[in-house]
Design a protein around this motif. Structure first.
Motif, PDB file in Angstrom:
ATOM      1  N   MET A 104     -26.923  64.299 -35.842  1.00 30.87           N
ATOM      2  CA  MET A 104     -26.723  63.208 -35.990  1.00 30.87           C
ATOM      3  C   MET A 104     -25.751  63.194 -37.118  1.00 30.87           C
ATOM      4  SD  MET A 104     -27.716  59.705 -35.646  1.00 30.87           S
ATOM      5  CE  MET A 104     -28.564  59.737 -33.537  1.00 30.87           C
ATOM      6  N   PHE A 105     -26.590  63.689 -38.221  1.00 33.70           N
ATOM      7  CA  PHE A 105     -25.404  63.306 -39.393  1.00 33.70           C
ATOM      8  C   PHE A 105     -25.810  64.604 -40.045  1.00 33.70           C
ATOM      9  CE2 PHE A 105     -27.688  59.467 -38.645  1.00 33.70           C
ATOM     10  CZ  PHE A 105     -26.176  58.434 -38.662  1.00 33.70           C
TER      11      PHE A 105
ATOM     12  N   ARG B  65     -21.110  64.558 -34.181  1.00 36.20           N
ATOM     13  CA  ARG B  65     -21.357  64.569 -32.592  1.00 36.20           C
ATOM     14  C   ARG B  65     -20.982  62.877 -32.532  1.00 36.20           C
ATOM     15  NH1 ARG B  65     -26.404  62.936 -31.506  1.00 36.20           N
ATOM     16  NH2 ARG B  65     -28.410  64.879 -33.089  1.00 36.20           N
ATOM     17  N   SER B  66     -19.666  62.162 -32.982  1.00 40.68           N
ATOM     18  CA  SER B  66     -19.634  60.789 -32.492  1.00 40.68           C
ATOM     19  C   SER B  66     -19.637  60.068 -31.646  1.00 40.68           C
ATOM     20  CB  SER B  66     -18.691  60.513 -33.861  1.00 40.68           C
ATOM     21  OG  SER B  66     -17.605  61.266 -33.481  1.00 40.68           O
ATOM     22  N   ALA B  67     -19.023  61.080 -30.621  1.00 39.28           N
ATOM     23  CA  ALA B  67     -19.024  60.557 -29.490  1.00 39.28           C
ATOM     24  C   ALA B  67     -19.872  60.562 -29.011  1.00 39.28           C
ATOM     25  CB  ALA B  67     -18.146  61.473 -29.028  1.00 39.28           C
ATOM     26  N   TRP B  68     -20.792  60.465 -29.277  1.00 35.56           N
ATOM     27  CA  TRP B  68     -22.958  60.076 -28.002  1.00 35.56           C
ATOM     28  C   TRP B  68     -22.718  59.260 -28.372  1.00 35.56           C
ATOM     29  CZ3 TRP B  68     -25.528  65.314 -28.072  1.00 35.56           C
ATOM     30  CH2 TRP B  68     -24.202  67.050 -27.944  1.00 35.56           C
ATOM     31  N   GLY B  69     -22.262  58.300 -30.146  1.00 40.86           N
ATOM     32  CA  GLY B  69     -23.085  57.226 -30.099  1.00 40.86           C
ATOM     33  C   GLY B  69     -24.776  57.776 -30.938  1.00 40.86           C
ATOM     34  N   ALA B  70     -25.173  56.498 -30.452  1.00 40.47           N
ATOM     35  CA  ALA B  70     -27.304  56.783 -30.658  1.00 40.47           C
ATOM     36  C   ALA B  70     -27.522  55.844 -29.782  1.00 40.47           C
ATOM     37  CB  ALA B  70     -27.205  56.398 -32.679  1.00 40.47           C
ATOM     38  N   ASP B  71     -28.480  56.310 -29.605  1.00 38.73           N
ATOM     39  CA  ASP B  71     -29.756  56.168 -28.688  1.00 38.73           C
ATOM     40  C   ASP B  71     -30.625  55.382 -28.572  1.00 38.73           C
ATOM     41  OD1 ASP B  71     -28.606  57.648 -26.176  1.00 38.73           O
ATOM     42  OD2 ASP B  71     -29.400  59.034 -27.042  1.00 38.73           O
TER      43      ASP B  71
ATOM     44  N   TYR C 142     -26.877  54.766 -41.938  1.00 37.79           N
ATOM     45  CA  TYR C 142     -26.296  54.570 -41.730  1.00 37.79           C
ATOM     46  C   TYR C 142     -26.875  54.206 -40.237  1.00 37.79           C
ATOM     47  CZ  TYR C 142     -21.614  56.361 -43.875  1.00 37.79           C
ATOM     48  OH  TYR C 142     -20.666  56.800 -44.307  1.00 37.79           O
ATOM     49  N   GLY C 143     -28.083  55.277 -40.338  1.00 40.65           N
ATOM     50  CA  GLY C 143     -28.957  54.520 -38.678  1.00 40.65           C
ATOM     51  C   GLY C 143     -29.138  52.433 -39.043  1.00 40.65           C
ATOM     52  N   ARG C 144     -29.365  52.070 -40.338  1.00 43.81           N
ATOM     53  CA  ARG C 144     -29.385  50.803 -39.908  1.00 43.81           C
ATOM     54  C   ARG C 144     -28.069  50.051 -39.183  1.00 43.81           C
ATOM     55  NH1 ARG C 144     -33.108  52.259 -43.956  1.00 43.81           N
ATOM     56  NH2 ARG C 144     -34.290  51.596 -43.368  1.00 43.81           N
ATOM     57  N   ALA C 145     -26.395  50.650 -39.676  1.00 48.86           N
ATOM     58  CA  ALA C 145     -25.687  49.997 -39.481  1.00 48.86           C
ATOM     59  C   ALA C 145     -25.986  50.619 -38.303  1.00 48.86           C
ATOM     60  CB  ALA C 145     -24.468  50.980 -40.256  1.00 48.86           C
ATOM     61  N   LEU C 146     -26.274  51.832 -37.543  1.00 51.15           N
ATOM     62  CA  LEU C 146     -25.800  51.331 -36.158  1.00 51.15           C
ATOM     63  C   LEU C 146     -26.046  50.687 -35.344  1.00 51.15           C
ATOM     64  CD1 LEU C 146     -26.261  55.608 -36.412  1.00 51.15           C
ATOM     65  CD2 LEU C 146     -24.177  54.653 -35.586  1.00 51.15           C
ATOM     66  N   CYS C 147     -28.005  50.156 -36.254  1.00 48.35           N
ATOM     67  CA  CYS C 147     -28.420  49.210 -35.458  1.00 48.35           C
ATOM     68  C   CYS C 147     -27.619  47.684 -34.747  1.00 48.35           C
ATOM     69  CB  CYS C 147     -29.914  48.922 -35.694  1.00 48.35           C
ATOM     70  SG  CYS C 147     -30.231  50.275 -35.678  1.00 48.35           S
ATOM     71  N   ARG C 148     -26.778  47.547 -36.127  1.00 52.53           N
ATOM     72  CA  ARG C 148     -25.798  46.336 -35.806  1.00 52.53           C
ATOM     73  C   ARG C 148     -24.681  46.724 -35.518  1.00 52.53           C
ATOM     74  NH1 ARG C 148     -27.692  46.300 -41.573  1.00 52.53           N
ATOM     75  NH2 ARG C 148     -25.868  47.614 -41.830  1.00 52.53           N
TER      76      ARG C 148
ATOM     77  N   GLU D 133     -19.434  54.727 -32.458  1.00 50.75           N
ATOM     78  CA  GLU D 133     -18.732  55.736 -32.507  1.00 50.75           C
ATOM     79  C   GLU D 133     -18.166  55.720 -34.049  1.00 50.75           C
ATOM     80  OE1 GLU D 133     -15.670  58.571 -30.710  1.00 50.75           O
ATOM     81  OE2 GLU D 133     -15.760  57.052 -29.532  1.00 50.75           O
ATOM     82  N   ALA D 134     -17.278  55.214 -34.478  1.00 53.97           N
ATOM     83  CA  ALA D 134     -16.785  54.675 -35.761  1.00 53.97           C
ATOM     84  C   ALA D 134     -17.388  55.134 -36.867  1.00 53.97           C
ATOM     85  CB  ALA D 134     -16.147  52.996 -35.881  1.00 53.97           C
ATOM     86  N   ILE D 135     -18.766  54.312 -36.554  1.00 55.11           N
ATOM     87  CA  ILE D 135     -19.826  54.394 -38.211  1.00 55.11           C
ATOM     88  C   ILE D 135     -20.528  55.736 -37.516  1.00 55.11           C
ATOM     89  CG2 ILE D 135     -21.840  54.380 -38.461  1.00 55.11           C
ATOM     90  CD1 ILE D 135     -20.960  51.467 -37.289  1.00 55.11           C
ATOM     91  N   LEU D 136     -20.190  56.592 -36.931  1.00 51.77           N
ATOM     92  CA  LEU D 136     -21.157  58.218 -37.007  1.00 51.77           C
ATOM     93  C   LEU D 136     -19.881  58.826 -37.597  1.00 51.77           C
ATOM     94  CD1 LEU D 136     -22.570  58.262 -33.940  1.00 51.77           C
ATOM     95  CD2 LEU D 136     -23.809  59.270 -36.125  1.00 51.77           C
ATOM     96  N   THR D 137     -18.418  58.426 -37.390  1.00 50.07           N
ATOM     97  CA  THR D 137     -17.317  59.527 -37.751  1.00 50.07           C
ATOM     98  C   THR D 137     -17.091  58.736 -38.974  1.00 50.07           C
ATOM     99  OG1 THR D 137     -16.291  58.847 -35.458  1.00 50.07           O
ATOM    100  CG2 THR D 137     -14.680  59.488 -37.166  1.00 50.07           C
ATOM    101  N   ARG D 138     -17.100  57.903 -39.642  1.00 53.59           N
ATOM    102  CA  ARG D 138     -16.895  57.894 -40.637  1.00 53.59           C
ATOM    103  C   ARG D 138     -17.948  58.239 -41.800  1.00 53.59           C
ATOM    104  NH1 ARG D 138     -17.051  52.697 -40.838  1.00 53.59           N
ATOM    105  NH2 ARG D 138     -19.285  52.539 -41.369  1.00 53.59           N
ATOM    106  N   ALA D 139     -19.369  59.069 -41.515  1.00 52.92           N
ATOM    107  CA  ALA D 139     -20.930  59.180 -41.321  1.00 52.92           C
ATOM    108  C   ALA D 139     -20.352  60.605 -41.894  1.00 52.92           C
ATOM    109  CB  ALA D 139     -21.995  59.345 -41.157  1.00 52.92           C
ATOM    110  N   GLY D 140     -19.331  61.116 -40.631  1.00 50.67           N
ATOM    111  CA  GLY D 140     -18.744  62.979 -40.642  1.00 50.67           C
ATOM    112  C   GLY D 140     -19.711  63.405 -39.667  1.00 50.67           C
TER     113      GLY D 140
END
Length: 564
Positions: free
Chosen positions: A315-316, A352-358, A328-334, A342-349
C-alpha cells in the motif's frame, strides 16, 4: 587519492578485491567517511599493539602465556586470512586449542588472591570454551551441546563473563597498568555493544557498510588489551599509570568510539528506521482486532500496509517511514470517499492508489471510526466464532422438514450456504471415492447441458438451484425402499442414479469456511457400497428456495423427469 580499493585496504586490512565485492559501484559518502576515520583509529590501535614488551624476568609459565597471547594477536591481525582459506573446522579447532591453553595459563599465572575468584574464573573459562567447542561440533555436523538461540546466547554471555573476571584478576594481581585494565573493560563494553547489534544486525545496518566498518575498528580494542596483557607480564618495574591529562583524552576518545556509532544510526523522521516490511516474520499472522493489545495495533496495520502477499505491491513504498505510514493511515480513515483515499495514497507515493483502503485494514489505526460502520471488525476471534455460530444456528432454525411425517432411516435439515459470487450448486457425493478425479467437471458439464438441475458422474452428483441465491433450505433423507413420489407442491422433481464405491454418500458441511451445510449431514448410503437412486425435489416460495434430497437403493440407471 588512490581510489576506493586502497582506501578499503588501509582501513580494513584486507585485499582490495574485497572492496569490489562489498561495493561494486564504489563507496557512498558515509562509508568513505567511516573508512577514513576507521583507518586513523586502527592505526592508533596498531601503534599500541606493536609497543615493545616490558623488560623483566619471566618464569616458564609466564613466557608461554606471553607467546600464546602474541599468537592470538597475530591471528587477529594476519593469520586469519591464510587460515580462512582452509576449511572452517580448522579455524575453529585452532582457536579452541589456542584459548584453552591461554585460559589454563591465566589460572596459573594471574595472582587471583582468592580461591573463590580463581574457581569462578575456571568456571567462566569452561563456559567460554564450551561455546567454542559447540561451534566446532556444529562445523563438523556432530551433535551440538545445545540448540536454539537461548543456548547460543548463554554461551556468548559466558565468554563476556570470562573477560570480566580476567580483568578483575588482573586488577587484584597489581602488575598491570590502569591503561591495560581500561582496555580490558572497554573490550567488555564492545561485547555489550556487539551482542545486540549481531542480533539486530540486518535491521540496523541495512544496505550500508558504515556499521560493519565501525564495528571492525571497535573490535580491535580487545586485541589492544591482549597485547597489553602480554607486554606487562613481568612482575618487576610495573609501568606507571598515564598522566591525568592523557587519561581524560583517552576517556573522551573511548566515549566517542562507543557512543557515536549508535548515534549515527538514529535517523531523522523523514528517513526513519522501518520496523516492518512485506517479509517480516511478525507479519505472517493476521490477528483479529479484538485479540490485540492497544500497543500492538499499529504494528498490525504496518504489516498489512507493507504486505506483498499474492505478488501485489504494498500500500505504501518502503521509503516511507513507519510513522509516515501510520499518519497516512489515519488520514485514510477520515477520507469522505474512495476518490479522496486515492488522492491521499497518490500523495504518499503508493503503487496502487486506485485501490483505496479497506476498512478491515484501517480498523487497526482508527477503530473508533471504522467500528461505527463495521462493528463486526472490532470482534476478537472468539467473538467472531460465536457470532458466526449464532448466525448459522438462526439460519438453520428457519428451515423446516417438508416431510415431517415421513421419517427416513437417517435424515437432517439445515441451511446450505453457497458462494456469494454465485455457486452452481451443492454436491451429493462419495467423499472417499479415490477414482472420482474429474467427476466434478463432468457433473458440472452435464448440469449445464440438461434442464433437470442435476449433473451426475459416477459417485458425484451436482445439484443446481433455480434462483440466484446465496443459501437455501436443504433436507436429506435416506430410505431402504423407494418412498412415494408426492410431487404436489414442488416445482421440479427429478431422479438419477448414483454409485457409492466406499459405502458413503453425503453432502459437504461448512467447516471453518463460507460454503456447506450449516449442520452435520448423515451418510445416505445406508446399504453400504453399491448403486442408489437420488431423487431431488425443488421449489421456490416466499421464504426462499427449498430442496429435498431422497436417497434409496436402486439398480436403475435411468434419469427420470418426474415433474414438470
Amino acid at each position: 587519492m588512490l581510489g576506493d580499493a586502497w582506501l578499503w585496504v588501509a582501513a580494513e586490512w584486507t585485499p582490495p578485491t574485497y572492496a569490489g565485492f562489498y561495493a561494486r559501484d564504489g563507496f557512498d559518502t558515509p562509508t568513505t567517511v567511516a573508512l577514513l576515520v576507521a583507518a586513523l583509529v586502527k592505526a592508533a590501535f596498531l601503534w599500541l599493539i606493536l609497543r615493545a614488551p616490558a623488560p623483566g624476568p619471566l618464569d616458564r609459565r609466564e613466557k608461554a602465556l606471553r607467546r600464546l597471547l602474541y599468537l592470538a594477536v597475530v591471528y587477529t591481525l594476519v593469520l586469519w586470512f591464510p587460515i580462512g582459506l582452509l576449511p572452517d573446522e580448522v579455524d575453529v579447532a585452532f582457536q579452541l586449542a589456542l584459548w584453552t591453553a591461554i585460559d589454563v595459563l591465566f589460572l596459573l599465572v594471574i595472582r587471583w588472591r582468592s580461591r573463590m575468584l580463581r574457581a569462578a574464573a575456571g568456571a567462566m573459562f569452561a563456559v567460554e570454551l564450551a561455546g567454542m567447542a559447540n561451534e566446532l561440533l556444529d562445523e563438523l555436523d556432530l551433535l551440538e551441546l545445545g540448540s536454539g538461540g537461548i543456548v547460543g546466547l548463554g554461551l556468548m554471555l559466558g565468554g563476556v563473563a570470562a573477560t570480566i573476571i580476567t580483568v578483575v584478576g588482573q586488577w587484584r594481581d597489581g602488575r598491570w597498568s590502569r591503561g591495560t585494565l581500561t582496555a580490558g573493560w572497554l573490550s567488555v563494553g564492545v561485547y555489550a555493544l556487539v551482542i545486540p547489534l549481531n542480533i539486530l544486525f540486518d535491521r540496523i545496518s541495512g544496505d550500508s557498510l558504515v556499521m560493519p566498518v565501525v564495528m571492525d575498528a571497535v573490535n580491535l580494542v580487545s586485541t589492544v588489551w591482549i597485547a597489553a596483557t602480554a607486554r606487562e607480564l613481568p612482575t618487576e618495574n610495573r609501568l606507571a599509570d598515564l598522566l591525568p591529562a592523557r587519561q581524560r583524552v583517552i576517556r573522551v576518545a573511548v566515549a566517542a568510539v562507543a557512543v557515536l556509532p549508535v548515534i549515527a544510526q538514529i535517523h531523522p523522521e523523514q528517513a526513519a528506521h522501518l520496523a516492518y516490511t512485506g517479509w517480516s516474520m511478525d507479519c505472517y499472522d493476521r490477528p483479529s482486532f479484538g485479540d490485540l493489545k492497544p500497543a500492538e495495533r499499529d504494528a498490525a496495520f504496518l504489516c498489512r500496509a507493507r504486505s506483498t502477499a499474492g505478488g501485489v505491491p504494498p500500500m505504501f513504498p518502503d521509503s516511507l517511514s513507519d510513522q509516515g505510514v501510520l499518519a497516512y493511515g489515519r488520514a485514510l480513515c477520515r477520507a469522505k470517499d474512495r476518490d479522496e483515499q486515492e488522492a491521499i495514497l497518490t500523495r504518499a507515493g503508493s503503487a496502487r492508489s486506485a485501490w483505496g483502503a479497506d476498512p478491515w485494514d484501517l480498523v487497526y489505526v482508527c477503530p473508533e471510526i471504522v467500528g461505527a460502520t463495521h462493528p463486526d471488525l472490532l470482534r476478537s476471534t472468539t467473538e467472531t466464532k460465536e457470532a458466526n455460530a449464532a448466525y448459522i444456528a438462526e439460519a438453520n432454525a428457519q428451515c423446516r422438514d417438508p416431510w415431517p411425517r415421513t421419517k427416513g432411516v437417517v435424515q437432517a435439515t439445515a441451511n446450505y450456504f453457497l458462494f456469494v459470487d454465485g455457486d452452481p450448486g451443492y454436491l451429493v457425493h462419495d467423499p472417499e471415492d479415490e477414482t472420482a478425479d474429474g467427476a466434478m467437471e463432468q457433473a458440472m458439464d452435464e448440469l449445464y447441458d440438461d434442464s433437470t438441475l442435476i449433473g451426475v458422474a459416477g459417485s458425484t452428483a451436482l445439484i443446481g438451484h433455480v434462483e440466484d441465491v446465496v443459501d437455501l433450505c436443504l433436507t436429506v433423507k435416506a430410505f431402504r425402499t423407494a418412498p412415494p413420489l408426492r410431487t404436489a407442491g414442488w416445482d421440479q422433481v427429478n431422479e438419477v442414479s448414483i454409485v457409492s464405491r466406499s459405502g458413503r454418500l453425503t453432502v459437504p458441511e461448512m467447516d471453518d469456511g463460507e460454503v456447506g451445510a450449516g449442520a452435520p449431514m448423515p451418510n445416505l448410503a445406508i446399504e453400504g457400497k453399491g448403486r442408489y437412486r437420488l431423487r431431488v425435489y425443488v421449489r421456490v416460495a416466499d421464504a426462499g428456495e427449498e430442496h429435498l434430497v431422497v436417497v434409496f437403493p436402486g439398480a436403475s440407471r435411468k434419469k427420470l423427469r418426474l415433474k414438470p
